[in-house]
Design a protein around this motif. Structure first.
Motif, mmCIF file in Angstrom:
data_model
loop_
_atom_site.group_PDB
_atom_site.id
_atom_site.type_symbol
_atom_site.label_atom_id
_atom_site.label_comp_id
_atom_site.label_asym_id
_atom_site.label_seq_id
_atom_site.Cartn_x
_atom_site.Cartn_y
_atom_site.Cartn_z
ATOM 1 N N UNK A 3 -6.333 0.659 15.993
ATOM 2 C CA UNK A 3 -7.383 -0.044 15.274
ATOM 3 C C UNK A 3 -6.946 -0.270 13.832
ATOM 4 N N UNK A 4 -7.051 -1.515 13.411
ATOM 5 C CA UNK A 4 -6.754 -1.827 12.019
ATOM 6 C C UNK A 4 -8.080 -2.214 11.395
ATOM 7 N N UNK A 5 -8.453 -1.487 10.336
ATOM 8 C CA UNK A 5 -9.795 -1.671 9.790
ATOM 9 C C UNK A 5 -9.734 -2.157 8.354
ATOM 10 N N UNK A 6 -10.093 -3.405 8.182
ATOM 11 C CA UNK A 6 -10.226 -4.035 6.866
ATOM 12 C C UNK A 6 -9.039 -3.742 5.938
ATOM 13 N N UNK A 7 -7.840 -4.041 6.419
ATOM 14 C CA UNK A 7 -6.642 -3.721 5.647
ATOM 15 C C UNK A 7 -6.246 -4.862 4.700
ATOM 16 N N UNK A 8 -6.016 -4.461 3.456
ATOM 17 C CA UNK A 8 -5.425 -5.357 2.460
ATOM 18 C C UNK A 8 -4.041 -4.841 2.154
ATOM 19 N N UNK A 9 -3.085 -5.752 1.964
ATOM 20 C CA UNK A 9 -1.750 -5.313 1.555
ATOM 21 C C UNK A 9 -1.235 -6.268 0.489
ATOM 22 N N UNK A 10 -0.939 -5.714 -0.664
ATOM 23 C CA UNK A 10 -0.428 -6.527 -1.762
ATOM 24 C C UNK A 10 0.975 -6.055 -2.110
ATOM 25 N N UNK A 11 1.925 -6.986 -2.137
ATOM 26 C CA UNK A 11 3.286 -6.669 -2.589
ATOM 27 C C UNK A 11 3.429 -7.121 -4.033
ATOM 28 N N UNK A 12 4.138 -6.315 -4.807
ATOM 29 C CA UNK A 12 4.429 -6.774 -6.162
ATOM 30 C C UNK A 12 5.934 -6.901 -6.293
ATOM 31 N N UNK A 13 6.385 -8.078 -6.650
ATOM 32 C CA UNK A 13 7.814 -8.291 -6.824
ATOM 33 C C UNK A 13 8.030 -9.100 -8.095
ATOM 34 N N UNK A 14 8.844 -8.561 -8.964
ATOM 35 C CA UNK A 14 9.132 -9.197 -10.254
ATOM 36 C C UNK A 14 7.834 -9.566 -10.974
ATOM 37 N N UNK A 15 6.899 -8.608 -11.007
ATOM 38 C CA UNK A 15 5.652 -8.821 -11.739
ATOM 39 C C UNK A 15 4.670 -9.739 -11.040
ATOM 40 N N UNK A 16 5.116 -10.348 -9.927
ATOM 41 C CA UNK A 16 4.205 -11.230 -9.209
ATOM 42 C C UNK A 16 3.628 -10.501 -8.012
ATOM 43 N N UNK A 17 2.324 -10.625 -7.815
ATOM 44 C CA UNK A 17 1.784 -9.958 -6.640
ATOM 45 C C UNK A 17 1.460 -10.974 -5.549
ATOM 46 N N UNK A 18 1.814 -10.570 -4.331
ATOM 47 C CA UNK A 18 1.585 -11.418 -3.168
ATOM 48 C C UNK A 18 0.624 -10.678 -2.255
ATOM 49 N N UNK A 19 -0.476 -11.338 -1.912
ATOM 50 C CA UNK A 19 -1.421 -10.720 -0.985
ATOM 51 C C UNK A 19 -1.013 -11.068 0.427
ATOM 52 N N UNK A 20 -0.284 -10.178 1.074
ATOM 53 C CA UNK A 20 0.224 -10.469 2.421
ATOM 54 C C UNK A 20 -0.865 -10.324 3.480
ATOM 55 N N UNK A 21 -1.780 -9.378 3.257
ATOM 56 C CA UNK A 21 -2.908 -9.203 4.181
ATOM 57 C C UNK A 21 -4.199 -9.146 3.372
ATOM 58 N N UNK A 22 -5.200 -9.903 3.805
ATOM 59 C CA UNK A 22 -6.471 -9.911 3.062
ATOM 60 C C UNK A 22 -7.617 -9.569 3.987
ATOM 61 N N UNK A 23 -7.833 -8.275 4.166
ATOM 62 C CA UNK A 23 -8.987 -7.840 4.959
ATOM 63 C C UNK A 23 -8.826 -8.119 6.437
ATOM 64 N N UNK A 24 -7.771 -7.558 7.022
ATOM 65 C CA UNK A 24 -7.527 -7.775 8.445
ATOM 66 C C UNK A 24 -8.120 -6.633 9.255
ATOM 67 N N UNK A 25 -8.842 -6.995 10.323
ATOM 68 C CA UNK A 25 -9.358 -5.989 11.249
ATOM 69 C C UNK A 25 -9.018 -6.415 12.659
ATOM 70 N N UNK A 26 -8.548 -5.477 13.455
ATOM 71 C CA UNK A 26 -8.391 -5.767 14.884
ATOM 72 C C UNK A 26 -8.367 -4.495 15.686
ATOM 73 N N UNK A 27 -8.578 -4.667 16.978
ATOM 74 C CA UNK A 27 -8.707 -3.554 17.889
ATOM 75 C C UNK A 27 -7.864 -3.824 19.114
ATOM 76 N N UNK A 28 -6.970 -2.913 19.432
ATOM 77 C CA UNK A 28 -6.129 -3.104 20.611
ATOM 78 C C UNK A 28 -6.418 -1.968 21.584
ATOM 79 N N UNK A 29 -6.824 -2.339 22.794
ATOM 80 C CA UNK A 29 -7.180 -1.319 23.782
ATOM 81 C C UNK A 29 -5.957 -0.879 24.570
ATOM 82 N N UNK A 30 -6.041 0.284 25.187
ATOM 83 C CA UNK A 30 -4.930 0.797 25.993
ATOM 84 C C UNK A 30 -4.613 -0.188 27.110
#
Ligand code: ADP
Ligand code: MG
Lengths: 339, 219
Positions: A3-30
């Motif tokens: 389960x991925x619950x409301x994930x944000x992921x921001x990378x910072x490279x050379x002072x610049x930030x990149x929002x690679x994930x903006x509030x991702x949620x998903x559910x994977x069943x067995x």
């Protein structure tokens, strides 16, 4: 399972930030074969790498088998990773080791005995159809064979999850098909949950039961593959679906139709049970219309047939309306196309 | 036949001294240099065991030692040499500065070899839950093995060159023979013989290194 619950992921490279994930949620069943599709840069790799914590969320939480990954110590996390296999676009095999030794690595890391390693690797070589390549080096293998080695290596430690990041993107269509068949066999034989990243809708169509569509760090649509293929809502999803299901009327056909009066165009969509032939037959018998089939195709997804048809009906407007209503009553979706 | 002042015993003695100096300093240089090279790779920014402090200390330190000409280093560390081997002249006194000279060189070469390993391999290792030690032992070193052989070849040849200056502290060796007889006393025969021996030496090391590396890389 995952389960991925409301994930944000921001990378910072050379002072610049990149929002690679903006509030991702998903559910994977067995037992799911869960596909994630999107164009390059959408954030798919970042998403799949969350699952084995190669990438840590900036905020939000990832759960594997009900446990939040952020709660584990580094040593515990290494144990969790041993239960999650991963395969890669460029295979990432050790060039300095034989096929046998590549597959054995996860077992060597687990400090298994020589005897145990030999048995398990031999079994995996057989399962992936590589028995005659045990002593070869990766350099001597084709792309498809390399990916089989990658798969065998990922399975060595008996994982319950298999992550595939663009695992077939470096392969030709024929080889892709055989690798996907192997993944399906793994899913069925060992009940391993599979998460697949791809930019090719054909991959999703061939083996996935669930799909999520990503764009600019967000999931724009997700659900059962059949539902998403049957009625894609987002324009990006629609264009992905159209790469495998051609259901738009070609412009050249539209051009020839424009001039004619008293003719109307309809798109029909059949899912599973509803068979097209009897419906068209009764249509002609019951109503005072001429029916002209301009286009028809069938796509098999999840052992279910998805049919698309474009009809031209010629007759009185009111009769055509009645005919259309009849089609709906047969459980077939119909939309009129403006010519 | 030739007008020369040295005897064949002197020549063999020099040969032995060169082999000893190169061999011993290579061994200890590698013993120090390889781990330092590994530490450089894993502690560098983005490495598998990133450590700003260690990297920030080690990196310039290696540059400083490497920027010193060997002859300066030789003299500068005499007190250290005396502390270690209780003498500041002779073959063993030459070996200490040779080690100090070659270890940072090896560290840098090892660093470069290890950096050639594809990041994908490290990613696979990390995904398998390998410990830092396991990543080094089962992934980094085997994958860089062919390249590391070439690295050690280059370091060995560098050492052969440096031993020529070991004569300054009475280290002896072929290079010393070339300088003190061939160059300073205009003994052309010694000059030619020693140079030919050095060329054979270097060629032999290089082709042996190439052959081993090819075998390791399965080309
Ligand atoms: N380690 C990183 N550092 C900086 N930016 C990154 C890093 N990894 C990914 N990105 C950026 O995040 C975005 C999403 O990348 P990615 O997840 O690889 O997309 P996809 O796999 O869908 O092509 C891209 O803009 C990419 O440049
Ligand atoms: Mg990607």
């Amino acid at each position: 399972m995952i389960e991925i619950r409301n994930v944000h992921k921001t990378f910072t490279r050379k002072g610049q930030s990149i929002e690679a994930l903006r509030g991702v949620s998903l559910n994977i069943a067995k037992g799911d074969i869960f596909g994630v599709i999107g164009y390059s840069g959408a954030g798919k790799s970042t998403l799949i790498r969350l699952v084995n914590y190669l990438e840590r969320p900036t905020s939000g939480e990832v759960f594997v088998q009900g446990e939040p990954l952020s709660g584990y110590s580094p040593a515990e996390l290494r144990q969790v990773k041993k239960k999650i296999g991963m395969i890669f676009q460029h295979f990432n095999l050790l060039e300095s080791k034989t096929v046998f030794d590549n597959i054995a690595i996860p077992l060597v890391l687990l400090k298994k005995s020589k005897q145990e390693i030999r048995e398990r690797v031999t079994e995996l070589l057989e399962f992936t159809g590589l028995s005659d390549k045990a002593a070869s080096y990766p350099k001597e293998l084709s792309g498809g064979q390399k990916q089989r080695v990658g798969i065998a290596r990922a399975l060595a430690s008996n994982p319950s999850i298999l992550l595939c990041d663009e695992a077939t993107s470096a392969l030709d269509p024929q080889t892709t098909k055989s690798i996907l068949e192997l993944l399906k066999r793994i899913n069925e034989a060992y009940n391993i949950t599979i998460m697949i990243i791809t930019h090719e809708m054909a991959v999703i169509q061939q083996i996935c039961n669930k799909v999520a569509v990503m764009e600019r760090g967000e999931i724009i649509e997700q659900g059962n593959v059949l539902d998403v293929f049957g009625s894609p809502h987002h324009p990006t999803t629609q264009s992905f679906v159209q790469t495998v299901i051609h259901n738009s009327v070609p412009q050249s056909v539209l051009n020839t139709l424009k001039a004619e009066n008293g003719r109307r165009l309809f798109k029909l969509k059949f899912v599973g049970g509803a068979a097209s032939e009897p419906i068209i037959n009764s249509l002609i018998r019951r109503f005072e219309v001429n029916v002209n089939i301009l286009f028809a195709n069938m796509t098999e997804i999840q052992q279910t047939t998805l049919g698309n048809m474009i009809l031209q009906m010629h007759g009185e407007n009111t009769v055509i309306d009645q005919a259309a209503a009849f089609i709906v009553s047969q459980g077939v979706e119909i939309t009129e196309v403006e010519a | 036949m030739f007008d020369t002042v040295i005897t064949s015993e002197q020549l063999f003695q020099a040969l032995r001294e060169t082999v000893v100096m190169v061999g011993v300093s290579l061994f200890f240089g590698a013993l120090l240099g390889i781990p330092i090279g590994i530490v450089l790779v894993i502690t560098r920014p983005g490495g598998i065991l990133e450590n700003r402090f260690i990297y920030a200390v080690l990196n310039p330190l290696i540059n400083i030692i490497r920027s010193l000409p060997f002859i300066i280093l030789l003299v500068a560390i005499i007190p250290f040499t005396r502390l270690l081997v209780h003498t500041s002249i002779g073959t063993s006194a030459a070996i200490v500065p040779l080690i100090v000279y070659v270890a940072p060189y090896i560290a840098r070469l090892v660093e470069n070899s290890l950096l050639e390993v594809s990041p994908g391999i490290l990613e696979a290792a990390e995904a398998m839950g390998a410990t830092t030690f396991q990543v080094i032992w089962h992934f980094l070193l085997p994958e860089a093995f062919g390249s590391l052989i070439l690295t050690m070849t280059t370091a060995t040849i560098g050492l052969v060159g440096a031993t020529a200056m070991a004569g300054t502290v009475g280290g002896g060796g072929i290079g010393d023979l070339a300088i003190s007889y061939g160059y300073q006393r205009f003994d052309t025969f010694v000059m030619i013989v020693t140079v030919v021996i050095l060329i054979i030496f270097v060629q032999g090391i290089q082709s042996a290194g190439n052959r081993l590396a090819r075998k390791a890389r399965r080309d």
